[in-house]
Write a protein that holds these residues in place. Structure first.
Motif, short mmCIF file in Angstrom:
data_model
loop_
_atom_site.label_atom_id
_atom_site.label_comp_id
_atom_site.label_asym_id
_atom_site.label_seq_id
_atom_site.Cartn_x
_atom_site.Cartn_y
_atom_site.Cartn_z
N HIS A 35 -24.52 66.78 45.95
CA HIS A 35 -23.80 65.51 46.08
C HIS A 35 -23.97 64.65 44.83
O HIS A 35 -23.01 64.06 44.33
CB HIS A 35 -24.31 64.76 47.31
CG HIS A 35 -23.49 63.55 47.67
ND1 HIS A 35 -22.38 63.61 48.48
CD2 HIS A 35 -23.60 62.26 47.29
CE1 HIS A 35 -21.85 62.41 48.60
NE2 HIS A 35 -22.58 61.57 47.89
N ASP A 229 -26.45 73.08 58.06
CA ASP A 229 -25.49 72.07 57.64
C ASP A 229 -24.10 72.39 58.16
O ASP A 229 -23.36 71.51 58.58
CB ASP A 229 -25.46 71.97 56.11
CG ASP A 229 -26.82 71.59 55.54
OD1 ASP A 229 -27.32 70.51 55.90
OD2 ASP A 229 -27.38 72.37 54.77
N ALA A 233 -21.43 70.32 61.10
CA ALA A 233 -20.29 69.70 60.43
C ALA A 233 -19.41 68.99 61.45
O ALA A 233 -19.33 69.36 62.61
CB ALA A 233 -19.48 70.77 59.68
N ARG A 234 -18.69 67.98 60.98
CA ARG A 234 -17.92 67.14 61.90
C ARG A 234 -16.63 67.83 62.37
O ARG A 234 -16.21 67.64 63.50
CB ARG A 234 -17.53 65.83 61.20
CG ARG A 234 -18.70 64.91 60.92
CD ARG A 234 -18.24 63.70 60.16
NE ARG A 234 -17.71 64.07 58.85
CZ ARG A 234 -17.08 63.22 58.04
NH1 ARG A 234 -16.89 61.98 58.42
NH2 ARG A 234 -16.64 63.61 56.87
N LEU A 410 -18.49 73.42 54.05
CA LEU A 410 -18.65 71.98 54.26
C LEU A 410 -17.56 71.21 53.52
O LEU A 410 -17.01 70.23 54.05
CB LEU A 410 -20.03 71.55 53.78
CG LEU A 410 -21.23 72.04 54.60
CD1 LEU A 410 -22.53 71.68 53.91
CD2 LEU A 410 -21.21 71.46 55.99
N ILE A 415 -16.54 67.32 53.86
CA ILE A 415 -17.87 66.81 53.57
C ILE A 415 -18.31 67.32 52.20
O ILE A 415 -18.19 68.51 51.90
CB ILE A 415 -18.89 67.26 54.63
CG1 ILE A 415 -18.45 66.80 56.02
CG2 ILE A 415 -20.29 66.74 54.32
CD1 ILE A 415 -19.31 67.37 57.13
N PRO A 417 -21.67 67.75 50.63
CA PRO A 417 -23.08 67.64 51.02
C PRO A 417 -23.94 67.07 49.89
O PRO A 417 -23.60 67.15 48.71
CB PRO A 417 -23.46 69.08 51.34
CG PRO A 417 -22.51 69.91 50.55
CD PRO A 417 -21.23 69.15 50.49
#
Length: 417
Positions: A35, A229, A233-234, A410, A415, A417
Motif C-alpha cells: 500500500h 486477506d 475481502a469485501r 484483492l 482493495i 492492500p
C-alpha cells in the motif's frame, strides 16, 4: 588442478562473495508495505497529474455553462462620412452596438450535463489509472523479488560448487582423483559464476525498473499478504467484483456523457440567436446632430447541412461508448476468472515446488556426502546440486507468484492492500 590455479580459484571465490555481499547491502532487506509503495508511485505518476488537470478543466466547463448567455458579447462599430467621395457636405455617422448570443431552449442545462458527465468520467479514469499503477508496481516488485532470489540461489550454488572444486583440486594434487574430474569441477564453477553474473544483472535491471516507478530504491514487502486477506475481502461475488471494477465504471460514465452529448446535439438544432443594442450618432447637411438608440437581433435558421454532421457525430459517440461498455464488461469478467484460477493454480504450485525443493536439497546433500566417501562420481554430485538450485528457484518463484496472485485478487475486488 595445478598449484598456479588453486590460488586463483580461492581469490575468485573471495571476490565473488564480496561482490554479492556488497550487492545485497545496497538493497534493504525489509521494505514498505505494498500500500505504501503504491502511494509512492501514485505521488509521482505523470498520468495522475494529466487526469487531474483534465478533471479541473471539466469542472470549470460546468461552471461556465451556468452563464446567462451562450457565449461572450460581440461589439460592432461603423463610421461613415462623405469626404472620401470628394464632397464636404458634412454627412457623418457614428454607429456602435453590443450583442450577446442566447441559449436555445434546454441548451444551457444540456451543456452543463455534458461537462458534469465528462468530469465524472475523469474521476473514474483516475481510479482506473490507480488500479493500473497498482498492478504495474506489483509486477515490478515481483520481478525484483524473484531476481533477488535468483541471485541468492546462484550464490548458494556457486559456494557449493566452489567447495567441491576446492576438494577436487586437493584430491587431484594428492593423486586421489583424475585430472579430468578437476577440470569438470573447474568448468562447473565457471558456469556457476556466469549464472551468478547473469542473476546479478537481472536483479539490477529489475531494481532500476521498480525505482523508476516508486522514485526510491526500495522493494515492497509482498510476503505479508496471503490467503487470509483474500478470504476477508469485501467483494467476493463475481458480479460484485465486476460492478466495483473502475474500468466498467468509467465505461458507464462514458455512456452517460455520450447520452448527454446526444441531448445537447438535439437542443442545438440551429445556431444561437443574438440580441443586442445599437446606438447611432450622426450629422447631416443642414440639420443638427441626431442621436438614436435601438435593438438588433440575428436569428440564423436551421439547416440540414449544419445539423446532420452534428447529430451523426453524437450518434456515433453514443454507439461507440455503448460498445466499449459491453466490451469492458466482457474483458473484466474474463480477467476475474483468470485472476481466480491463477490464485488456485498458484496455491497448488507453491505447495508442490516447496516439497520438491526440500527433497532435491536433501538429495543433493546426500549425493555430495556419497561423493566424498567415493560412492558416486563428481558429475552426479554437480548435476544433483544444479537440480537442487533449480527447484529452489522454482519454489521461491512460486511463493512470490502466490503472494502476487493474492494481492491481484484483492486489487480485483477494489482493495489496495
Amino acid at each position: 588442478m595445478n598449484h598456479t590455479m588453486r590460488p586463483l580459484l580461492f581469490i575468485a571465490t573471495a571476490c565473488a562473495v564480496a561482490w554479492v555481499a556488497s550487492a545485497r547491502a545496497q538493497v534493504p532487506q525489509s521494505g514498505p508495505s505494498f500500500h505504501e509503495a503504491v502511494g509512492m508511485a501514485w505521488a509521482i505518476d505523470p498520468v495522475r497529474i494529466e487526469l487531474q488537470v483534465g478533471h479541473h478543466s471539466a469542472r470549470a466547463r460546468v461552471s461556465a455553462a451556468g452563464s446567462w448567455f451562450a457565449g461572450g458579447p460581440t461589439l460592432s462599430g461603423e463610421y461613415m462620412d462623405d469626404h472620401m467621395l470628394g464632397s464636404n457636405e458634412g454627412y457623418t455617422t457614428y454607429q456602435g452596438g453590443v450583442s450577446v448570443p442566447l441559449w436555445l431552449p434546454g441548451q444551457g442545462s444540456a451543456t452543463q450535463q455534458v461537462a458534469s458527465a465528462e468530469a465524472a468520467s475523469l474521476d473514474e479514469q483516475l481510479n482506473v489509472e490507480h488500479m493500473a499503477l497498482s498492478i504495474r508496481v506489483l509486477d515490478a516488485a515481483a520481478a525484483s523479488l524473484i531476481a533477488r532470489t535468483r541471485v541468492d540461489v546462484a550464490h548458494t550454488l556457486y559456494d557449493a560448487i566452489t567447495r567441491m572444486a576446492a576438494s577436487a583440486a586437493h584430491a587431484v594434487h594428492g593423486g586421489e582423483l583424475a585430472s579430468t574430474d578437476g577440470q569438470m569441477a573447474q568448468a562447473a564453477m565457471e558456469n556457476a559464476h556466469n549464472e551468478l553474473a547473469l542473476a546479478q544483472e537481472e536483479a539490477e535491471n529489475a531494481a532500476a525498473s521498480l525505482e523508476a516507478l516508486l522514485g526510491r530504491p526500495v522493494v515492497p514487502d509482498l510476503a505479508r499478504y496471503g490467503e487470509g486477506d483474500v478470504t476477508h475481502a469485501r467483494f467476493i461475488a463475481p458480479r460484485d467484483m465486476e460492478d466495483n471494477d473502475p474500468r466498467i465504471k468509467v465505461a458507464h460514465r462514458n455512456v452517460e456523457a455520450a447520452e448527454a452529448n446526444m441531448k445537447l446535439a438535439r437542443r442545438s438544432f440551429m445556431p444561437n440567436p443574438e440580441i443586442g443594442v445599437d446606438a447611432i450618432h450622426e450629422k447631416q447637411y443642414g440639420s443638427p446632430w441626431d442621436d438614436r438608440v435601438g435593438l438588433n437581433f440575428s436569428i440564423p435558421l436551421p439547416s440540414e447541412v449544419r445539423n446532420t454532421p452534428i447529430m451523426s457525430e453524437a450518434r456515433n459517440r453514443l454507439a461507440s461508448a455503448t460498445s466499449q461498455e459491453t466490451q469492458a464488461r466482457r474483458m473484466v469478467h474474463l480477467e476475474m476468472m483468470r485472476v481466480r484460477e491463477r490464485l488456485i493454480a498458484a496455491t497448488t504450485v507453491r505447495q508442490a515446488t516447496r516439497t520438491a525443493a526440500d527433497s532435491m536439497e536433501r538429495r543433493a546433500a546426500a549425493q555430495e556426502h556419497a561423493w566424498r566417501v567415493g560412492e558416486v562420481g563428481l558429475d552426479t554430485v554437480i548435476a544433483a546440486r544444479q537440480a537442487a538450485g533449480g527447484t529452489r528457484l522454482a519454489s521461491a518463484r512460486a511463493d512470490v507468484e502466490w503472494h502476487v496472485a493474492s494481492i491481484r485478487m484483492l486489487i480485483a475486488t477494489g482493495i489496495v492492500p
